[in-house]
Design a protein around this motif. Structure first.
Motif, PDB file in Angstrom:
ATOM      1  N   ILE A 282       0.859  -1.172   0.000  1.00 21.35           N
ATOM      2  CA  ILE A 282       0.000   0.000   0.000  1.00 21.35           C
ATOM      3  C   ILE A 282       0.901   1.229   0.000  1.00 21.35           C
ATOM      4  CG2 ILE A 282      -1.850   1.219   1.188  1.00 21.35           C
ATOM      5  CD1 ILE A 282      -2.546  -1.705   0.503  1.00 21.35           C
ATOM      6  N   ARG A 283       0.578   2.195  -0.862  1.00 26.00           N
ATOM      7  CA  ARG A 283       1.325   3.441  -0.878  1.00 26.00           C
ATOM      8  C   ARG A 283       0.354   4.613  -1.038  1.00 26.00           C
ATOM      9  NH1 ARG A 283       4.546   0.102   0.311  1.00 26.00           N
ATOM     10  NH2 ARG A 283       6.595  -0.358  -0.642  1.00 26.00           N
ATOM     11  N   PHE A 284       0.581   5.656  -0.252  1.00 31.74           N
ATOM     12  CA  PHE A 284      -0.062   6.955  -0.463  1.00 31.74           C
ATOM     13  C   PHE A 284       1.045   7.996  -0.558  1.00 31.74           C
ATOM     14  CE2 PHE A 284      -3.573   4.957   2.120  1.00 31.74           C
ATOM     15  CZ  PHE A 284      -4.540   4.975   1.120  1.00 31.74           C
ATOM     16  N   VAL A 285       0.948   8.877  -1.529  1.00 31.91           N
ATOM     17  CA  VAL A 285       1.875   9.997  -1.576  1.00 31.91           C
ATOM     18  C   VAL A 285       1.206  11.111  -0.778  1.00 31.91           C
ATOM     19  CG1 VAL A 285       3.251  11.536  -3.001  1.00 31.91           C
ATOM     20  CG2 VAL A 285       2.659   9.261  -3.840  1.00 31.91           C
ATOM     21  N   SER A 286       1.668  11.269   0.458  1.00 33.25           N
ATOM     22  CA  SER A 286       0.967  12.168   1.378  1.00 33.25           C
ATOM     23  C   SER A 286       1.187  13.619   0.989  1.00 33.25           C
ATOM     24  CB  SER A 286       1.418  11.905   2.812  1.00 33.25           C
ATOM     25  OG  SER A 286       2.830  11.898   2.921  1.00 33.25           O
ATOM     26  N   ASP A 287       2.382  14.107   1.065  1.00 30.35           N
ATOM     27  CA  ASP A 287       2.720  15.405   0.509  1.00 30.35           C
ATOM     28  C   ASP A 287       4.226  15.462   0.347  1.00 30.35           C
ATOM     29  OD1 ASP A 287       3.826  16.190   3.013  1.00 30.35           O
ATOM     30  OD2 ASP A 287       1.893  16.950   3.666  1.00 30.35           O
ATOM     31  N   GLU A 288       4.706  16.478  -0.345  1.00 26.89           N
ATOM     32  CA  GLU A 288       6.121  16.520  -0.679  1.00 26.89           C
ATOM     33  C   GLU A 288       6.993  16.683   0.561  1.00 26.89           C
ATOM     34  OE1 GLU A 288       7.303  18.756  -4.109  1.00 26.89           O
ATOM     35  OE2 GLU A 288       5.300  18.707  -4.933  1.00 26.89           O
ATOM     36  N   ALA A 289       6.421  17.237   1.629  1.00 28.70           N
ATOM     37  CA  ALA A 289       7.200  17.420   2.849  1.00 28.70           C
ATOM     38  C   ALA A 289       7.295  16.113   3.632  1.00 28.70           C
ATOM     39  CB  ALA A 289       6.568  18.512   3.707  1.00 28.70           C
ATOM     40  N   ASP A 290       6.148  15.433   3.781  1.00 29.77           N
ATOM     41  CA  ASP A 290       6.122  14.222   4.594  1.00 29.77           C
ATOM     42  C   ASP A 290       6.463  12.967   3.806  1.00 29.77           C
ATOM     43  OD1 ASP A 290       5.379  15.772   6.705  1.00 29.77           O
ATOM     44  OD2 ASP A 290       3.239  15.463   6.431  1.00 29.77           O
ATOM     45  N   GLY A 291       6.396  13.044   2.476  1.00 29.21           N
ATOM     46  CA  GLY A 291       6.830  11.923   1.655  1.00 29.21           C
ATOM     47  C   GLY A 291       5.781  10.858   1.448  1.00 29.21           C
ATOM     48  N   ILE A 292       6.188   9.594   1.571  1.00 35.40           N
ATOM     49  CA  ILE A 292       5.356   8.463   1.184  1.00 35.40           C
ATOM     50  C   ILE A 292       4.881   7.698   2.414  1.00 35.40           C
ATOM     51  CG2 ILE A 292       5.250   6.393  -0.246  1.00 35.40           C
ATOM     52  CD1 ILE A 292       5.882   8.920  -1.829  1.00 35.40           C
ATOM     53  N   LEU A 371      -1.337  11.769   9.450  1.00 36.54           N
ATOM     54  CA  LEU A 371      -2.031  12.980   9.015  1.00 36.54           C
ATOM     55  C   LEU A 371      -1.005  13.947   8.460  1.00 36.54           C
ATOM     56  CD1 LEU A 371      -1.412  15.259  11.419  1.00 36.54           C
ATOM     57  CD2 LEU A 371      -3.145  13.953  12.622  1.00 36.54           C
ATOM     58  N   GLY A 372      -1.502  14.879   7.669  1.00 33.85           N
ATOM     59  CA  GLY A 372      -0.619  15.845   7.047  1.00 33.85           C
ATOM     60  C   GLY A 372      -1.443  16.992   6.501  1.00 33.85           C
ATOM     61  N   LYS A 373      -0.833  17.805   5.658  1.00 33.19           N
ATOM     62  CA  LYS A 373      -1.519  18.991   5.166  1.00 33.19           C
ATOM     63  C   LYS A 373      -2.150  18.752   3.801  1.00 33.19           C
ATOM     64  CE  LYS A 373      -1.073  23.960   4.458  1.00 33.19           C
ATOM     65  NZ  LYS A 373      -0.195  25.155   4.458  1.00 33.19           N
ATOM     66  N   ARG A 374      -1.337  18.578   2.769  1.00 32.41           N
ATOM     67  CA  ARG A 374      -1.866  18.509   1.410  1.00 32.41           C
ATOM     68  C   ARG A 374      -1.318  17.277   0.704  1.00 32.41           C
ATOM     69  NH1 ARG A 374      -1.356  25.013  -0.080  1.00 32.41           N
ATOM     70  NH2 ARG A 374      -3.320  25.576   0.941  1.00 32.41           N
ATOM     71  N   ALA A 375      -2.154  16.281   0.582  1.00 33.76           N
ATOM     72  CA  ALA A 375      -1.745  15.057  -0.099  1.00 33.76           C
ATOM     73  C   ALA A 375      -1.646  15.294  -1.600  1.00 33.76           C
ATOM     74  CB  ALA A 375      -2.738  13.941   0.193  1.00 33.76           C
ATOM     75  N   LEU A 376      -0.746  14.578  -2.236  1.00 26.05           N
ATOM     76  CA  LEU A 376      -0.597  14.695  -3.685  1.00 26.05           C
ATOM     77  C   LEU A 376      -1.567  13.786  -4.440  1.00 26.05           C
ATOM     78  CD1 LEU A 376       3.235  15.106  -4.300  1.00 26.05           C
ATOM     79  CD2 LEU A 376       1.457  16.822  -4.016  1.00 26.05           C
ATOM     80  N   GLY A 377      -2.462  13.142  -3.709  1.00 22.17           N
ATOM     81  CA  GLY A 377      -3.586  12.470  -4.353  1.00 22.17           C
ATOM     82  C   GLY A 377      -3.227  11.246  -5.155  1.00 22.17           C
ATOM     83  N   ARG A 482      10.079   4.648  -3.403  1.00 22.60           N
ATOM     84  CA  ARG A 482       9.565   5.910  -2.882  1.00 22.60           C
ATOM     85  C   ARG A 482       9.891   7.062  -3.822  1.00 22.60           C
ATOM     86  NH1 ARG A 482      10.213   2.590   1.344  1.00 22.60           N
ATOM     87  NH2 ARG A 482       9.035   2.941   3.277  1.00 22.60           N
ATOM     88  N   GLU A 483      11.115   7.095  -4.308  1.00 21.90           N
ATOM     89  CA  GLU A 483      11.529   8.169  -5.201  1.00 21.90           C
ATOM     90  C   GLU A 483      10.742   8.144  -6.502  1.00 21.90           C
ATOM     91  OE1 GLU A 483      14.434   7.225  -2.197  1.00 21.90           O
ATOM     92  OE2 GLU A 483      13.569   5.955  -3.769  1.00 21.90           O
TER      93      GLU A 483
END
Length: 913
Positions: A282-292, A371-377, A482-483
């Motif tokens: 399972i992978r979610f790209v949460s946001d660029e700051a918090d990563g994967i 949790l985080g701010k803005r996920a990259l969807g 991840r990259e």
């Protein structure tokens, strides 16, 4: 900002040498206006508006304009780079010149090196490498990109039954789902009844069939038993040699907003999972700051017993672990005691926060995971042998959005992309007030005076409005690192964009001669160019600072600022959302053409998607008219052509060859017929007891400004796109009969016969002049028509209007026999004066244009607005405290500045320095 690094002179020289052996010739039997027939056509240079973050770009689509009379309709093209290497591209016509020669062409490429500089060159190039194969069968369409194979159904409720890669099924059972309930979520007393509707196919069309790009259009409705609601348009885009499918999803709302509340709207696929639970990822790209966010269905880390470094490293990297028998410390014997988490959800409830949760199975409790701010969807479900990466573009900007994984511990998991998140409150599109007793036109007129809202019972309905979203699927043969996954997510959010370079666009003047490239040669121009930048960047910051985001909101600006509350008037009638008032769209697009900034393109793109879909009724009673500015995008009772106008969509269509915007342009061809039922001035006529004729769909009332400007834009675009002579004749007839009126454009309005395009010639000598006539695209379309068509009487009538609207009273009196002392928007109309000066080569008129511009009447005096920081936000504050801060004033200032620089730049006064 990314600009082409190509030397245009060098590129043209190399390209002409490369194509000298096959000069471009045009069929002279059908094209009678050719000149320089044996001269090679200048290559069309391209520019990266957004480069790919990988060495090669996947699918690219763009449009290119060509000079009049030079290229026949079946002309072949190829792509050339600065090193002289040629590439095959797919080509199709987008528009034709009046003589039948190509005006715009659409092109597609796949797998281009991302560091290259390119130009489109007339001339054939044989295809090399992977091609795309489309097989149109009785009940299905099969598409093979060379990497993936996709089956598309022509009927039923499964749109995509199967997607394979290398003979392995990666995804299946692609369906659309709408969750509908009978009451809003704030009704806590009554039980909620819910229906689960699936997208039911009604029609499937292959719009393009390769060899590099294929497009399949699927239309239908969501259905459950006898209930059929919510039409959809889904376009599937495929490119040769890629493992991706781009999906453009359009929802058209036709439910009763008082009885039906959408709880969820999404697309889902089954994903076969033929591997051990600890090798399912399972992978979610949460946001660029918090990563994967990266986990396995059954995790092997953090246990009391260590399975071994190789096992842990493999699982963390998404690779196959060593065989279970090789696990250390008896972990293999106790795998059955390690929970397997089958369900995961990422929920973006607003633009400022998302949550991730998981559970072992339905019926058991959820565990908060992150949790985080803005996920990259972007989400991934699969095994080390491959799986599905899927993402929603503009994910957090279009909240509430949600990504679900279900049943990942079974043989077939489910991946769902929710454009409206079921975790959010149900979509509530009801009008925001009860009418406040405004049950007749007199009361509605009084209310307009206080809140600027034009209310009428039954008009503030969302019935017929639409929303288009973009989804990307990538079918992989491994679990991305991840990259790699972060790069994919970034590509989904900011896909590579290759467009025609603005220097070449300026040379062709296909959008008119009313814009110029940035010019800071003198201080006066420096100041204007800097203010153009300042106003755009101000609104760019306002989008972020005031969070102009959301499924129905993203892409629009607010209308007017409330300097007392220090916020925009989001809740005050007609001062809420802008809805293209006074041509905000045109301002952004001409500013993009001028600057070629990628950030400008992205905001203009978002606005085009929004204003063309959400602010327009596409089906139903008001279709295809748009709605005037309001607290709700569809709330105002002024349903008008000036909002739905094709003038606002043509830029994006021709620059990108986008098929959905092509649909919107087609909708407007006979939009004028709706004016037989809904006249813009019906309320004033009723209040004044003015009797109107019995209008029909072929005999309508139309102003020569906001109405005819939109009609002309639609007819011009349709004629260009299709070569339809009947539409051409209607357009020309309308131009001639406006010119034949007693006072030309100053006559103001008339009765239009839609079937012929002719206005009835008025016998009355009355004048009817509105300050709004020229500020919703009429100016720009009329100037294109003057350059395109030889209709001298129309040219004379338009130039008269341009000269006299802002002219001194004595000049108006002398030529028209009447003056117009109270005409408004003088600054916005300075661009008309500048055009007349340009056409007549009149230096005195050019100076007058700048005088009108700098006076700032009903606009903005240049240099008189400053950016201040108030309550933590950037505020555009006037030096004159009585000056309102409105988006339409800025839009008109921007258009006037751009066009005065283009038409009268040499006459800019010294005192401005």
């Amino acid at each position: 900002m990314i600009k082409s690094t190509l030397s245009r002179r060098k590129f043209i020289k190399n390209s002409i040498i490369a194509t000298a052996a096959t000069p471009v010739l045009v069929n002279t039997s059908t094209l009678n206006t050719l000149s320089k027939i044996n001269t090679p056509v200048t290559p069309a240079t391209l520019a990266w508006i957004e480069k790919s973050n990988t060495p090669f770009s996947a699918g690219l689509t763009w449009g290119v304009p060509w000079p009049k009379g030079r290229l026949k309709a079946d002309q072949k093209f190829h792509l050339s780079n600065t090193e002289g290497k040629n590439f095959f591209i797919q080509t199709w016509p987008l528009a034709y010149w009046p003589d039948g020669s190509l005006k715009w062409t659409g092109h597609a490429a796949s797998g281009l090196p991302s560091d290259g500089s390119y130009a489109v060159v007339p001339g054939k190039k044989e295809i090399e490498g992977a091609i795309l194969i489309v097989s149109n069968q009785a009940d299905e369409i099969h598409i093979n990109t060379g990497f993936i194979q996709c089956i598309i159904r022509k009927s039923g409720r499964v749109l995509i039954p199967e997607i394979s890669r290398n003979g392995q099924i990666i995804a299946s059972s692609g369906i659309l789902t709408a969750l509908l309930q009978d009451q809003p979520d704030d009704n806590y007393e009554n039980p909620v009844h819910r229906d689960i509707l699936s997208g039911e196919i009604e029609n499937v069309v292959i719009e393009q069939s390769g060899p590099l790009r294929a497009v399949v259009k699927i239309t239908g409705r969501h259905a459950a038993d006898a209930l059929k609601l919510l039409p959809f348009v889904v376009r599937l885009h495929f490119f040769a040699g890629t493992d991706e499918i781009r999906i453009l999803h359009t929802l058209i709302y036709d439910a009763n907003e008082n009885e039906h509340f959408i709880k969820g709207l999404g697309l889902s696929f089954d994903v076969p999972l033929n591997d051990e639970l600890h090798n399912r990822h399972i992978r979610f790209v949460s946001d660029e700051a918090d990563g994967i966010f990266a986990e396995a269905v059954r995790g092997l880390t953090g246990l009391r017993r260590d399975p071994g470094a190789l096992v842990i490293a493999a699982q963390l990297d998404g690779k196959a672990t060593p065989p279970v028998a090789e696990f250390q410390n008896k972990v293999a014997e106790h795998l059955k005691y390690i929970p397997a988490f089958s369900d995961y959800t990422l929920f973006q409830g607003n633009s400022e926060g998302f949550t991730i949760k998981k559970r072992t199975a339905a019926g058991y409790g959820w565990i908060s995971s992150a949790l985080g701010k803005r996920a990259l969807g972007t989400v991934y479900l699969g095994t080390p042998k491959g799986g599905v990466v899927a993402g929603i573009r503009n994910f957090w900007q279009s909240f509430p959005a949600q990504l679900d994984i279900r049943q990942a511990a079974t043989a077939k998991g489910k991946l769902s992309l929710w454009l409206w998140a079921p975790e959010a409150t149900a979509m509530d599109l009801r009008f925001y007030h009860n009418g406040m007793g405004e049950d007749n036109y007199e009361k509605q007129r009084e209310a307009l005076d206080i809140t600027y809202e034009d209310y009428e019972p039954g008009f503030g309905t969302p019935n017929g409005v639409a929303r288009t979203s973009e989804i990307m699927l990538k079918l992989t043969d491994h679990t991305p690192s991840r990259e790699e996954l972060l790069l994919i997510a970034q590509q989904i959010q900011q896909p590579a964009v290759l467009l025609t370079d603005h220097t070449y666009l300026k040379e062709q003047q296909v959008f008119g001669g009313n814009w110029s490239l940035p010019d800071r040669s003198v201080l006066a121009k420096v100041k204007i160019e800097n203010e153009l930048d300042q106003y755009f960047e101000y609104y760019q910051k306002q989008v972020e600072e005031h969070k102009w985001y959301g499924y129905w909101n993203y892409g629009d600006f607010m209308h007017t600022y409330d300097k007392d509350r220090h916020t925009w008037r989001y809740d005050v009638g007609g001062f809420g959302w802008d809805n293209s008032e006074l041509s905000t769209d045109l301002w952004l697009w001409y500013y993009y053409l001028k600057t070629q900034r990628n950030d400008v393109f992205r905001i203009a793109e978002a606005m085009t998607r929004h204003t063309g879909e959400v602010d327009v009724h596409h089906i139903g009673r008001f279709a295809p008219l748009g709605s005037r500015h309001n607290v709700m995008h569809w709330g105002d009772s002024a349903k008008q052509l000036r909002i739905s106008t094709a003038a606002n969509r043509r830029f994006y269509y021709y620059l990108t060859a986008d098929e959905r915007v092509g649909d919107l342009l087609k909708e407007q061809v006979f939009a004028a017929k709706t004016l037989s039922r809904i006249q813009p001035w019906r309320k004033l006529d009723n209040i004044r007891n003015t009797k109107q004729p019995d209008y029909t769909e072929n005999m309508i009332p139309a102003s020569f400004g906001t109405d005819w400007g939109a009609i002309a834009a639609a007819w011009l675009t349709e004629w260009e796109r299709t070569g339809n002579h009947e539409i051409r004749d209607r357009l020309i007839n309308s131009m001639k009969t406006i010119a034949a009126q007693p006072h030309g454009f100053f006559t103001g309005e008339g009765t239009l016969h839609v079937d012929t395009g002719k206005f009835e010639i008025k016998t009355s000598k009355e004048f009817n002049v509105s300050h709004l006539n020229a500020v919703f695209g009429l100016t720009e379309i009329s100037e294109e028509l003057v350059a395109l068509l030889d209709v001298p009487e129309f040219t004379a009538a338009w130039l008269q209007y341009c000269r006299l609207y802002n002219a001194p009273a004595e000049e108006q009196e002398k030529e028209l026999g009447q003056s117009f002392a109270k005409l408004n928007l003088a600054q916005g109309h300075s661009r008309l004066t500048a055009f007349a000066a340009f056409k007549d080569q009149d230096p005195a008129l050019a100076k007058r244009a700048w005088k009108e511009f700098y006076a700032g009447k009903a606009g903005i005096v240049p240099g008189k607005f400053k950016i201040r920081k108030i309550t933590g936000t950037q505020v555009l504050y006037p030096v004159d405290e009585n000056q309102e801060i409105s988006t339409n004033a800025v839009a008109q200032w921007g258009l006037a500045a751009i066009q005065c620089l283009a038409y009268a730049g040499k006459a800019i006064p010294d005192h401005a320095e």
